[in-house]
Structure formats: structure tokens, C-alpha cells
Scaffold this motif. Sequence first.
Motif, PDB file in Angstrom:
ATOM      1  N   VAL C 266      -0.463  -0.686  13.882  1.00 18.61           N
ATOM      2  CA  VAL C 266      -1.093   0.254  12.980  1.00 18.61           C
ATOM      3  C   VAL C 266      -2.216  -0.399  12.178  1.00 18.61           C
ATOM      4  O   VAL C 266      -3.247   0.197  11.919  1.00 18.61           O
ATOM      5  CB  VAL C 266      -0.036   0.943  12.088  1.00 18.61           C
ATOM      6  CG1 VAL C 266       0.651  -0.026  11.171  1.00 18.61           C
ATOM      7  CG2 VAL C 266      -0.662   2.090  11.311  1.00 18.61           C
ATOM      8  N   ALA C 267      -2.026  -1.656  11.830  1.00 14.36           N
ATOM      9  CA  ALA C 267      -3.069  -2.336  11.051  1.00 14.36           C
ATOM     10  C   ALA C 267      -4.335  -2.542  11.872  1.00 14.36           C
ATOM     11  O   ALA C 267      -5.436  -2.579  11.334  1.00 14.36           O
ATOM     12  CB  ALA C 267      -2.555  -3.671  10.540  1.00 14.36           C
ATOM     13  N   ARG C 276      -7.066  -1.662   3.286  1.00 10.18           N
ATOM     14  CA  ARG C 276      -5.999  -0.678   3.430  1.00 10.18           C
ATOM     15  C   ARG C 276      -5.084  -0.985   4.611  1.00 10.18           C
ATOM     16  O   ARG C 276      -4.147  -0.247   4.878  1.00 10.18           O
ATOM     17  CB  ARG C 276      -6.621   0.708   3.587  1.00 10.18           C
ATOM     18  CG  ARG C 276      -7.328   1.163   2.325  1.00 10.18           C
ATOM     19  CD  ARG C 276      -8.128   2.410   2.541  1.00 10.18           C
ATOM     20  NE  ARG C 276      -9.239   2.206   3.451  1.00 10.18           N
ATOM     21  CZ  ARG C 276     -10.172   3.110   3.694  1.00 10.18           C
ATOM     22  NH1 ARG C 276     -10.109   4.296   3.107  1.00 10.18           N
ATOM     23  NH2 ARG C 276     -11.174   2.870   4.518  1.00 10.18           N
ATOM     24  N   ARG C 277      -5.373  -2.041   5.314  1.00  5.56           N
ATOM     25  CA  ARG C 277      -4.533  -2.407   6.471  1.00  5.56           C
ATOM     26  C   ARG C 277      -3.121  -2.719   6.027  1.00  5.56           C
ATOM     27  O   ARG C 277      -2.911  -3.383   5.031  1.00  5.56           O
ATOM     28  CB  ARG C 277      -5.109  -3.634   7.177  1.00  5.56           C
ATOM     29  CG  ARG C 277      -6.348  -3.330   7.970  1.00  5.56           C
ATOM     30  CD  ARG C 277      -6.946  -4.615   8.460  1.00  5.56           C
ATOM     31  NE  ARG C 277      -6.087  -5.278   9.428  1.00  5.56           N
ATOM     32  CZ  ARG C 277      -6.468  -5.575  10.666  1.00  5.56           C
ATOM     33  NH1 ARG C 277      -7.663  -5.288  11.094  1.00  5.56           N
ATOM     34  NH2 ARG C 277      -5.634  -6.197  11.480  1.00  5.56           N
ATOM     35  N   ARG C 278      -2.164  -2.209   6.725  1.00  2.85           N
ATOM     36  CA  ARG C 278      -0.762  -2.462   6.379  1.00  2.85           C
ATOM     37  C   ARG C 278       0.019  -2.802   7.635  1.00  2.85           C
ATOM     38  O   ARG C 278      -0.276  -2.303   8.720  1.00  2.85           O
ATOM     39  CB  ARG C 278      -0.104  -1.221   5.755  1.00  2.85           C
ATOM     40  CG  ARG C 278      -0.605  -0.885   4.381  1.00  2.85           C
ATOM     41  CD  ARG C 278      -0.173  -1.940   3.341  1.00  2.85           C
ATOM     42  NE  ARG C 278      -0.698  -1.618   2.032  1.00  2.85           N
ATOM     43  CZ  ARG C 278      -1.915  -1.954   1.620  1.00  2.85           C
ATOM     44  NH1 ARG C 278      -2.736  -2.615   2.421  1.00  2.85           N
ATOM     45  NH2 ARG C 278      -2.316  -1.637   0.419  1.00  2.85           N
ATOM     46  N   THR C 279       1.003  -3.625   7.469  1.00  2.00           N
ATOM     47  CA  THR C 279       1.888  -3.917   8.583  1.00  2.00           C
ATOM     48  C   THR C 279       3.296  -3.511   8.188  1.00  2.00           C
ATOM     49  O   THR C 279       3.785  -3.907   7.132  1.00  2.00           O
ATOM     50  CB  THR C 279       1.887  -5.426   8.895  1.00  2.00           C
ATOM     51  OG1 THR C 279       0.516  -5.811   9.060  1.00  2.00           O
ATOM     52  CG2 THR C 279       2.655  -5.715  10.167  1.00  2.00           C
ATOM     53  N   ASN C 477      -2.067   4.085   8.033  1.00  2.00           N
ATOM     54  CA  ASN C 477      -1.819   2.891   7.221  1.00  2.00           C
ATOM     55  C   ASN C 477      -1.288   3.244   5.842  1.00  2.00           C
ATOM     56  O   ASN C 477      -0.416   2.568   5.296  1.00  2.00           O
ATOM     57  CB  ASN C 477      -3.090   2.063   7.095  1.00  2.00           C
ATOM     58  CG  ASN C 477      -3.287   1.176   8.309  1.00  2.00           C
ATOM     59  OD1 ASN C 477      -2.628   0.148   8.438  1.00  2.00           O
ATOM     60  ND2 ASN C 477      -4.151   1.604   9.223  1.00  2.00           N
ATOM     61  N   GLU C 481       2.208   2.135   4.017  1.00  2.00           N
ATOM     62  CA  GLU C 481       2.271   1.563   2.679  1.00  2.00           C
ATOM     63  C   GLU C 481       3.233   2.338   1.780  1.00  2.00           C
ATOM     64  O   GLU C 481       4.047   1.759   1.059  1.00  2.00           O
ATOM     65  CB  GLU C 481       0.870   1.572   2.058  1.00  2.00           C
ATOM     66  CG  GLU C 481       0.858   0.940   0.688  1.00  2.00           C
ATOM     67  CD  GLU C 481      -0.411   1.227  -0.082  1.00  2.00           C
ATOM     68  OE1 GLU C 481      -1.414   1.640   0.542  1.00  2.00           O
ATOM     69  OE2 GLU C 481      -0.384   1.069  -1.303  1.00  2.00           O
TER      70      GLU C 481
END
Lengths: 343, 540, 564, 286
Positions: C266-267, C276-279, C477, C481
Motif C-alpha cells: 500500500v505504501a 502519507r505513506r503507511r505500512t 494509505n 493509518e
Amino acid sequence: MVRVPKRLRLVGYRLLQAIPVLIGIVVVSFLLTRALPGDPAVYFAGPAASAESIEQIRVSMGLDRSLPVQFLAYVGDLLRGELGQSISTGQPVLTELTRRLPASLELTGFALLFSIAVAMPLGILAATRPNSWIDHLCRFVVTAGVSLPTFFTGLALVYLFYFLLGWSPAPMGRLDILYLSPPHVTGFYVIDALIDADFETARAALAQLILPAVTLGLFTLAPIARMTRAAMLQVLEGDFIRTARAAGLSSNKVLYSYALRNAILPVITTLGMVFSFALGANVLVEKVFAWPGIGSYAVEALVVSDYAAVQGFVLSMALLFVILNLLIDVTYTLVDPRLGMED
Amino acid sequence: MYRRDFLKGISALSVGVGALTFLKSMPAMAARNDTLVVVTGTTINSLDIHRSGTNRPSYQVAVNCYDRLLTFGHKQLEDGSLSYDYDNLQPELAESWEVSGDGRVLTFKIRDNARFWDGKPVTAEDVKWSFDRAVTLGGFPTAQMAAGSLEEPEQFEAVDDKTFRIHLPHSSKLTLPDLTTPVAIVINSQAAKAHATEQDPWATEYLHRTPAGSGAFKVERWDSGQQLVYSRNDDWACGPVPKIQRVIIREIPSQSTRRALIERGDVHFSQNIPAKDARELEAGGKAKVVSTPIENCLHVLCTNLNFEPFQDKKVRQAIAYAVPYEAIFNNAAYGRGVPMWGGDSAKPESITWPQPFPYSQDLEKARALMAESSHADGFSVPLSFDLGQADWAEPTALLIQEALGKIGIKVSLNKVPGANWRTVALVEKSLPLHLENFGGWLNTPDYYFYWAYVKGNLFNSSNYDNKEIAELVDETLFMAQDDPSYAPKIRRMIEIAIDDVPRIPLYQPSLNVAMQQNTGGYEYWYHRQLDVRPLTLKQD
Amino acid sequence: MSIPLLDIKALTVEFGTRRGVVDAVRQVSVTVAKGETVGIVGESGSGKSVTSYAVMRILDRAGRIAGGSIVFGGINVGKADERTMRDLRGREMSMIFQNPRAALNPIRSVGRQIEDVLIEHSLATRADAREKAIDVLKAVRINDPESRYHAYPFELSGGMCQRVVIAVALACRPRLLIADEPTTGLDVTTQKAVMDLIRELTAERNMSTLLITHDLGLAAAYCDRIVVMEKGRVVEEADTATLFANPRHPYTRRLLQATPRLDSKVADLLPEEDSRRRTPSTRPPGETLLQIQDLVKVFPGKDKGDEYRAVDGLSFEVRSGESLGLVGESGCGKSTTSSMIMRLLDPTSGHILFNGEDIGAVPGKRFAGHSARASLQMVFQDPTDSLNPRWSARRSISDPLMRLASVGGSALRAKVEAVAEMVGLPDHLLDRFPHQLSGGQKARVGIARAIALEPKLLILDEPTAALDVSVQAVVLNLLVELRERLGMSYLFISHDLNVVRLLCERVLVMKAGRIVEQGSAEHLLDRPEHPYTRELLAAIPHPPSSPPRVSSESEDSVIAARWP
Amino acid sequence: MSLSSVKNFTRHARYVMTENPVTALAALLFLFIVIAAVAGPALVPYDPMATNGGRALQPPSWNHWFGTDHLGRDVFSRVVVATRLDLMISLAAVALAFVIGSAMGAVAGYFGGWADRITGRLLDTIMAFPLFVLAMGVVAAAGNTIENIVYATAIINLPFYARMARAEVNIRRNAGFVQAARLSGNGDWRILAQHIFPNTLPPMMVQISLNMGWAILNAAGLSFIGLGVRPPTPEWGIMVAEGANFIVSGEWWLAFFPGVALMLAVFTFNLLGDGLRDLVDPQRRT
């Protein structure tokens, strides 16, 4: 295959739906007439009647009984197909209605024909050029039409075309004095005269029809034109119109074969309402033009508290309405293949 | 030629057809010079005057299609127009008649040559059956017969085929005139009985649609709500055979359309036109107008004595002095009719009826009377009138409303629809202040007073109750008019009516009719129906 | 290079609006050679459809070609008269649209609609039109064309309708086919069938195709050359392989990156520098939060025996903190299931245990006052439809807080702003009405409303289906979060396995009201067991998986994706 | 409403008018009508009720712009003063019909089932009467007072609102935002009143303005056949009815001016509809 029974069932369902409406109408018409002021017994007894003779007539008319009893008697009569006698005209209500209904229908029918013939092209014209000056002009014209009180229009037309210009025959009902009514087939003078191949009488009947029909027709222009315009606009925005255009179909084909046939569906529905509307407006127009129709009959009956006549009128109107709606439903199913097929 | 304009209209619509139109359809309706077209605003709802529910406009069928034993002769009025003559009884079906010495037995000889339309000779039996019918069916015919003291079948006797006798409980000056009314018609009893049933022994259903008479005209066709067509009975025995072959009575509800039709020459005759049209048509010269003051008839403002303020005579008199008679006469009656205000004295000198009351608009006097009355501060009251009479009643009411406002009476207007009118005004007598227009068929003052001033009678919508008037009416009603005690009693009656003013006369209305210049022979009748028999059409 | 069949040069299209004239397309140049398939790719508002309408000269009344030229087969389309255009349309160039059912005249049989075109272009007469129409239906592989000839559009499935639309378009054997999002709204398996048919027919007839789409994967799978448009301009044009191997324009790169591929996390959908990238964390799921037991929903038909089992004995569970994906094509019952869990719809039978309580037994009508109401929330598929058009964003977000948490006054204001901040919605947008917000902004409002009460279970019903891919990337993302921050469980409903897998550890595949396969996302993707799962997977078009910057995967998947 | 939103609104209103000249015309006429209704009695040169036999039936002149009637009343004053009453009647009738009708329709459309079926049949029953005749019946039965005219007019207008509300609510009852509202803990009634109903207003606005015109016509028609407002109250319908009898005799102004006033009022309301919808619909605003 499956389609026919499904549509039949739809029509049947509509018929079933009409039953509670008919019951409602019987009740409303009964209550309404009983609420009317004036005592039919007094009217019936005539001038110079004594209190005893009035009472005597009251008893003979069954007016001394309680409302529920009167209602049951009324329903009983209805089930036997008896509509009673009109006090004001002294005729059986059924006879009166069968004679007067064609007159009203002929007038309303011609008015609607006129109205459709003018309003639909205007609506289409407006829809193909939305927000242009033509659109505004169409809107202006039809709105002016619906804004005219029918009695005012009627009087003005009579004054102008009969009294001042002398173009139109005297507003004396369905036929000028010189003519005899054609042999009764449908009750519509124009049609009957044509069946009889009596073109003079047909022409005379038509001449009598023009002014009242135009008066009434002007009033119904607006709903038809508005609905045509709206429906056309909506259809013209539809994807399938774009497909048709992209496939190179001529603009006439797109407009009439594709757009109009789809747009006609809501217009048909509107016609039902417009018809009922026109029948109401008929009352005033018939009064102005001495038209021996059902509307003027109703006004007279109401004013003299003629129970039987008012009830008969209301019931026949309701039946007419139910039949009309059925016709519209049937037309609808003929035009629209989707009906009754979707879940 | 009255069709001219119509033709113009038709050919404008259908260029090139012209005269052909005419020829093709004319055979349908006979030649035009002996067909007379009449317009009327009201519906004819029955061809049988005895039937209950038959309305006033339908009485003309009785007038034109049936014969009575007696009729009145005619006289020329001052303006040159013709009127029936109350003082000149003439034979119609009866060839002659005799009154016994005590006035209680009347014997009539019936014309030998009188025949019904079906050829059957008119017999005394037919007369008896018809009179029996009128006094038995109840309602209006019975009441009207009773006015002539004709109340039960036992009074009528068919002596032989051609001799008919009436037995009266007492002699009455009203009996013979009553026999001229449209109610006292002679019906073909044989034809009627053939259609009588057990439930309907008097054949009301049959005669309702099918007249069976011996009169000058037959009904050729009746389209209820549209038209009635009379055609001449060439064998009529009771008078000169009419000149007109056919009469079409066309119903046109719109008053202005009727006026347009007569003004444009599309019809010959318009019955009972509004006063304003009468004045203007006459002035315009487009039609001939005849206005005849209606005998024994008054347009009055009634105060209802069941309502508290009107129980005070001073209030009634104050109102009588406040009414703007002149304005009403000009704006509601358009000067047609006879003024009924400004009379010379409160003590009447003649027995002429109606005669002007000694009131006229005098607001000072009215205010003074109000101040003296029990309602010095004024009060509020609705003024009611019949919607069907709106053409004169509405402007009248408006003018009265305005005038009474000036003496502290706040008036609101109340239009009552025609059907309701009879009930609330005459039967329940529950309208406090209202406009009324009773007229008596039989032209004597006592007859008017009987209906309008005696407690309980139909047209006494004021609930006026005066013992003396009641006694006087009782004494004079059957009394011969040449009786020496008659005149004083009548004068006293009128004197009380003037002083008590339960009914404030406004004016005596006129019956206005309009006709084409080529139409003649019109005669005024007390029943206000169009008698088509004497009408003529000049050839042109 | 030979003269192209279609040559668009510096095309500018203007629209008159109440705010004045707006350029929808600016200086666009595109060529299509004979036999070539060119894709125009771009997100909504990029002007790609307007360009195609300009080619056909079927722009709306308000639009007009303001500059540049369009030359088709030597004819200047911009200047040609209407008569010439009518001859060109349908006969020389044709167009097919999205939403095939709406694209057909609803009250005319499909056969007649084909006939109309044939007759219009004098390729058939009244006498032989029917025969020829049936031939055309045969050509688009419609079974039993004789009886289909009489069918009305509503009697046909979406895919079948699109075949008819193609039949109408190709009836006169035009030289150019413009396909404007021809498969939007169709299921993936249908999409594949339709696209394959188009490719086959155009190849057979040596036609040129202009494919207009928002889906890079689709373009990659079917186009020879791709033109990327952004905000009315062409930003890049290259043949497909080059474009994917070496995107030059930053927009193209961003677009490529945001399009989910078989292997992306997803990131990865957002550029590396994007904050805004999230893992997703890989915490083990907690105890059972929601348990569905033998859930059934039967819709009554008009007749007895006509009934329809939308959900047919469904059982599964969601644990706390877990994301569960529910995948299936339209009509599989996934939306009915979510409605029942949300207590908007009462089940016919079965149990919905939430925290151990059978909330399925509480009628939906009375659930508004139930204590679990606040814990069960949902993000709807269509952000436009799910917002009250007369309410500002603030009021929409406030609503659940006022109703279920009885927050009011300044506390409410603060809370709404906090939630808005959490979903990345700037304060100044809060007082706008839905029609004044972009799709992505509306989606945020919807999410903010759903999470305002900090629910335990959030159902995501295709929350990104109506969004452009770049917006989808951000939203996905954001969802990751939010789950971390609020400790929610997700039930993610989608038709797109590829998207579901980005968020969910576990996936259920549904067909006809039943679960046909379930397992971990990776397992399902790598080793699908049920044939239906395999069919679904095969039908998804993927862009080649190796954009240069995010190099990680092999060439295989590129080949796999382009394999028809 | 803040200053800027007022400014926004006026800008929007101006746009709606310039886009559609007919609407601008209607707005202008509407302004006239409102002024006449509010300030009419204060503006007119004569007492509308004062009779004067001496000046009866005078044609239009400098002193009497619209002439005088058969009782010498000033037609101009009466026409202007009548505005208020006609407007009040139609406003009251339409308001009543709108409130009751749309409530009935909304409930029927939202809940469906029996509520819908009963409402549907009830409306069918009303609609099965030619509506004007029904109004006549109601006034004839209940008596011709202004209140009864209002009730009768309201009854015959009611089905239009009910049907429209039913249809508009019905298409929204399962809309996304309604489902969202349910999830937010709104009960059925609150959803109906706060979420769905306000959204049905734009199309209803058109209906309201059309019905205003129709209601005026209706009241005038009732007066024409003698079942309307009572004299001497100035009212357009009665004035036309009274004047009708004078047309043939050449006194055309009695019916003409009130007729034109009546027509203009109805015309204005009919034209206003579309403009009003554009004004009310937030989606048309940017």
C-alpha cells in the motif's frame, strides 16, 4: 410467452387498485351531497308549498331516515344500476349522463387534440434549443395560456369572434338552430355526422366546437408543453442518444424515432392528469358556451342540491377516470416494452 | 333577415360554400319565416306542471300546450304594449259559465269542437280528472288550487260530457281567476290513464315527458337542458290559430350571450332580460324592448322580527328612511319599474296595490329614529340575498350596506345559493335582513297580504305577526272587490304595513323582454311566462 | 511514416459555463495510424473524453472546437458540414461508451437499432436489413442471434449489451473505433471478454482503435501506444512498452505508481517522499469481534418460488484489529451482507454476533438507539451519494457525534476539526457543500463521519471505486493509518482482489451468496484453489510491474499481464 | 446568515435572472404584486368600496384609470386592493396543501407499506374528481366563506404535493446519505425530516409556484360561478364575473382589467417556478 400474461396481470392489478377508489368515491359523493345546504324536499315541493307537503315529500324521498340507512339505500340502488332522478332537470340521471357525457367528451377531446397539436411541437422545439430565445418564447406562450382564466378567455373569444367579427357561429351549444343533431351512433356530433355522410352538419358541429375547444385547449397547453420539454431534455441527455448520434443516424431519426418515442411516455402519463384537469375547467367553459355537457349539469345540480345528479356525475367521472387510467396503462405497456418485466 | 349574420360567419369559415349550406340543412327545420327562436336562461325541467319538482320556467309548457277553462282578455297599456286584463275573464275551453246566486256553484259548458291532439273530444270527465290530479298530487299545484278554494276532488263534478260543475264551500272572488292559472289545465285523461300505474296513478312519469293536451302548441322535441321545440296544433279550437308554425326555446345560461344573440339578430325573442340590457337594447335600437311593471309584485327589504333589533319599530322605520331608493332604482333597476317610495301620506287613500310608501331617504330622520330606538349605538347584521337574483339584488344590497353604515348599522353581505334560498329564507325564515321579491299571481291586495304579511305563510319571511292584519286578510280574501266594506279594510291593511314596515318596498319591478323588430304580438301575463300563441313574425 | 488515419493537431475545446469560457482540452495532438490501437489515459477531468467527442463532433451544446484541427482520412472534421459528419459517423468512425445498457435505446429492440444504422448508411434495405443485422449480431459472438434480435436492452446482461453496442458501432465496418471507458461498470471477467472481443474484431478488420480509459492496466494490456493526459493537456506519449519501462513525465510516474500491481504494497502507491505513506503493522489479531453464523437473506419475488437468495448461509468472523477482505463480482451478495452487519437490513435467518451479542436479533428499525450503533460504522462506495447534498461537510461529520455521543457546542466543533485533521481535510473545506468538494475530499468527509465515533468495526464498501487512482492511493494509505491509530477492525468489500489485498490480511471470495474460497491474501493470490478465484485473478489487467524507480520484481509478471 | 453568504445569494440570484430573461420579468412582476398587496390600500386614489351612482360605468379616463363599475366604484382601486386578498387566499391554500400534502406523501414514500397504500388510494380518490368540481362541492357544502375557499383550494392542491413528495422521498429513501444517517444513529422520523425532506424542496418549489397561480385561478373560478368571495369585497374573480355581463354592452373595462390583473398574477407565479427552483437548489450555486 411470458410477456402477455405479465402485462395482463398488470392491467388486472390496476383494475383491482381502482376498487377502493370507487368505494371511496361512492362514500365521498354521498357525504358531499348530504352536506350540501338547501333541502331538496323544499325544492321538490315547489313554490307555495306548505310545511306538510314538504314533509310528505321528504318522507317519500327517504330523506327522513338516518344517514347510514340512506347510504345503504343509495348503495343498493347503485348495485341495481339505478342512479335516481335528477330534481333539477326532472330526467333520470342515467339518461342525462349518457346524453351529456359525449358532449363533454367531444369538447374535451377536441380541446386536447388542439392542445397536443400545439404544445408538443412547442415542447420539442424548446427542448432542442434549451435556454435559447425560442425556449423562452415557448415557455412564455404556454405560461400565458395557462394563466388565462378559462371563463375570461371564453368571454373574450366570444366577444371578439362572434360579437365583433362575426366569424364564429353563435355560442348556442353543440349545433346551430338550423341543424338537426345527426343520428345517434357515438354521441359525438362531428363523428356521427361524418358517419351519416352529412358533411354540412359535421362542419356546423365543428364550427361550434372551435371556440370552446380553443378556450379549453389554451389552458392545457402548459402542462403538455412543459412535460414534453422536460422529458425531451432528459431523454436527449441520455447515453443512447449519444450512441445514436455517434452511429451517424440523421438528426430527425434521433429526434423522433429515438428521443420522442422515449419522451412520449411521461407525456402520456401527464395526459391523464391533463384530461382530468380539462374536465374540471370544462365546467366554466360549458357555462360560457351554453354547452350541454356534464360539467354545466354538475354546476346546476350542485347549486340546487340535486343529490342524485351530483352523485351520478361524480360516479361517472370516477369511472371515466378509472377507464382513462387503464387506457393510459395499456398504451404505456404498448409503447414501453420494459413495463411489467422488471423486478 | 336574421340568419344573415350567421351565414356570413359560416361562409367566412368555409369559403365558397355559402348558400348551399343553407339549402342542404333547411328541410330539417322548416322554412324560416314561421319559425320563431326564443332564448331563455333557465332550464325547463318538466313538461308537467303538476309534478313535484317542476320548476318555474317549465310552467310555459302548461301555458302553451294546454288549455284552461277560462282565460283573461287583453288590454293595451299606456306605453302601447299588450297585457292580459285581470278584469276581463274570457272563455278558453269553456264556452260559457254560470255562477249560482250564492256564488257557491260554478257550472261550465265545454266547447263542442274542442279536441285533444289525438282527436279525442275534451269532456267534463277530463276536466274533473285534471282538477282531481291538481288537488291530490300535493305541493305547488295543490296550494295554488287552494288559493281559489279548490281543495278536494269532491268539489268537482262532471255533470255530463260537456258540463262541468264546481262546488265551493263559500263564494270567493279568487276562484274564477284561479282557473286561468297554468295549474288549472285540462289534461287528456284517457291518454294519461293509459300510462298510469299502481304506484303512479296520476301518470306523472308519462306526462312529465309527454304532454297530452288540447292547446295551441304541441311539443315536437325536448332536449332537456338544451331546447324545447313547439309546433303548432292546426286544429286548436279555443282561440285564433297562432301565426307561427314552430317555436324553438333555446336554453342559454350565459346572460351576456343571450344579449349578444338578440343584439346580433340571431334569435327573435329573449324572455326576462336584465333591466340594464333592456335600457341599452332599447336605446341602441337594435331590438324592440317591452317592459311591463309586474302586477302585485314588489322588491322589498325584509327585516326579520325574530331578530332582536328588528322587533323595535323605530329601527325598522329608521332603516326605511335610510335606504337610498333613488340610487337603487337607477343602479339596480336601471329606471325600469315603478318607484315605491316618497308616497304622499301615511294614510293611504286608494286601495291600489302596490302603492308607494311615504318613506324616502332622509338620513337625519333615520339617525334620529335610531337614537330614539333601543339600539341607539347601532348593531351588526348580515344582509342576505338570493344568488339567482343577483342581477338586481347585488347592487341593491351594496347600496343598502353603504347607506345603513351611515346610521350605525354594520351590514355584511350574504349571498345564498338558489337552492338554499327557499329553505333558509322562506321555510326556516332565518335570515335577519334580506331582499325578497314576492309577487302574487292573483291581482288583489288581500292576496298579497295573505302570503306576505300573515304569520306562518310562506312569503312572510319577516315572521311578521299582526293580529289586525291577519283578521283583515281573513275577512277580505274571498270578499268581492265591489263590496263596500272591502276598500276601507284594505286601506287599513296598507296603513299598518306602512307604519310597521316589516317589509320595506324598494320598487315594483318590471318584466323586461326583448325581441326583433319583426316580431310582434307579445302579451304580458301575470305568470311571467312567455305565451307564444299570439306572437307573430313579419315576413321580409 | 505514412499519413495517419486520424490526425489531431493542437486541438483546443472550449466550454461556455456560468463562470465564463473554460478550456477543457488545450493544444492536444494525437495521431492514430491504420490498424493501430492507441490509448488515451488520464484521470477524471483530464479531457480525454472531450477529445474523443470532438473527433466525432458530438460535443455538448456548450462546447466548441476553438482551435487546432482534426483530420480523419483526409477530411477536416472540424470544418466539415453536418451532412458529411453524419456520413462519417457510424460508417467511417464509430464510438462505444461506458454503461452499455444506458447506451442503447431502451424501447427499441436491439435488432432494430442495428438495422437503423445499416439503413441510415445505405448498407441495407428494408428487405434485407434483418438478415444483415443478425449477421452483425453473429459477428459480435452473440449466441442465438435470431431470438436476440427481438430482445430489448433490459432483457440482456451488461456484457451482452456492450456486445450489442459494439455491434451497432461496427455494423458498417468503420475504419476507426473510439472506445470511451468501454468496460467501466462491468465485472472484471466481463471486462476481459469485452476487451478481447474488441481486440479480435478490430484486428480482424484491420481497424484502428482509440481506447479511452482511466485504467493504466487496461491500456497496458490492449494498446500499442499510450497518450497520457492531465488537465486537458497531453503530458506524455509513447509506445506502451517504453511508457511503462521509462515514464518521463512526473505525472505519468505518479499515475503508474498509484496503480496497484500484483506485487505492490500500500505504501508503494505513493511516491517515496510522500509523508502519507503507511505500512500496515503486522500485529496478531485479537479476540473475535464479529461472528457471522449461517447468515441468510432471501428477497421475496413477485410470485412464490420467485424468491431470490442473495446471501446463502454465510459464516465468518472478524477479529479485533483485523482487516478482512470480502471479494466478489456484482450480485454476489457482498453488499447485502454488509447491510445486514450494519443493521440496515434484517437477515432472514442466522446470527450476527458482535462482541458476543446477537445484534442480528435486534430489528434494524430499532437499532438506532442500540449501544453497539456507535461501534459499527461504514464508509460508502459513492462519496457523492453518501453525503446529504444540502449539508455542509461540518454538519455531516457532526451528525453522528450529536446523535450518538451527545456532543455539542464548542466541544463538537473541536471534535469535528480534530477528526477532519485526522483524515487530512483542511478546516476551510468544512463549510463547503458536497458539490463544492472534489471526489477525494468527499471521500475524506465520508471517512471522517464514519470514524468520528471511533468505531470498533468499520465496513469499507468499495470506498475507492469511484475515485481516481492517485486519490485511491492516498485514501488507502489514510485507511491504514487510521486503523493503526484507532485500533479498528476493517471489513473491506470490493470487487477488486488487487486492492483488497493491499489492506487485508485475510480475504473471502464470494459467489452467488456463498463463500467459495478463503485464506490469507498472499495465499489466495499465489495459489488460488477455486476456479472462480483463478478466473477473477486472470481477468484483472495489470500494468507491467516494474516501474524503474520501484524496481523489485521480475519480467514475468509483465508478460503475465500482457498475456490475453 | 453572514454578510458574505447574503452577497453570495444576491450574486446567485442575479445570475439566475440574467441567464433567464423570463425569470427576470417574472421577478419584476412579482415585485409589483407584492407592493400592491402590501401597500395597495394606502396607494389607491379612491375608496374601493365607495359607490357613487353619479359616476357609474364611466370608461377609463384620467380620473379613473380603469374606469368605474356599475355602482360607480373605481375599478383601478378595486383591482389594486384585491391583490392582497387573492394573494392571501392562494398563499394560505398552497401553504396548507404543501404542509399536509408533503407530510402525507413523505411518510408514504418513506415507510411504504400500508401507509403508502392508504395514502395512495386516498389521493386517487381525490384525483378521481375533476378537481375544480370537487372544490365547488366543498364550498357549496361548507358555505362560501373565505376560509372554506382556502380549504377547498388546499384539498384539491394536496394530491400534487403528496405525490411529488412521495416520489421524491421514495427515490432517496435508500440513498447513501440516508444509510449514513442511519448509521449515525438517526431514527426514521429524524431522517425523514432532516435528511430526506429538505432535499425534495427544489422540485417542490416549482410545484408551489405553479400551484399559487392555479389557486388564484381556482378562487376566481369559484367566484365566477357564485361560490367564491362575497361582494362587495374586491376580488379579481368576482370582478370578472360581474364585468362579464357588461362586455357585450361595450363596458369591457369592468372585466378586462381585473382579468388582466388575474392573468398577470397567475402568469408571474407560473414563470417564477423555475427561477425559484434554481435559487433554492444549492447544487446550482457555486
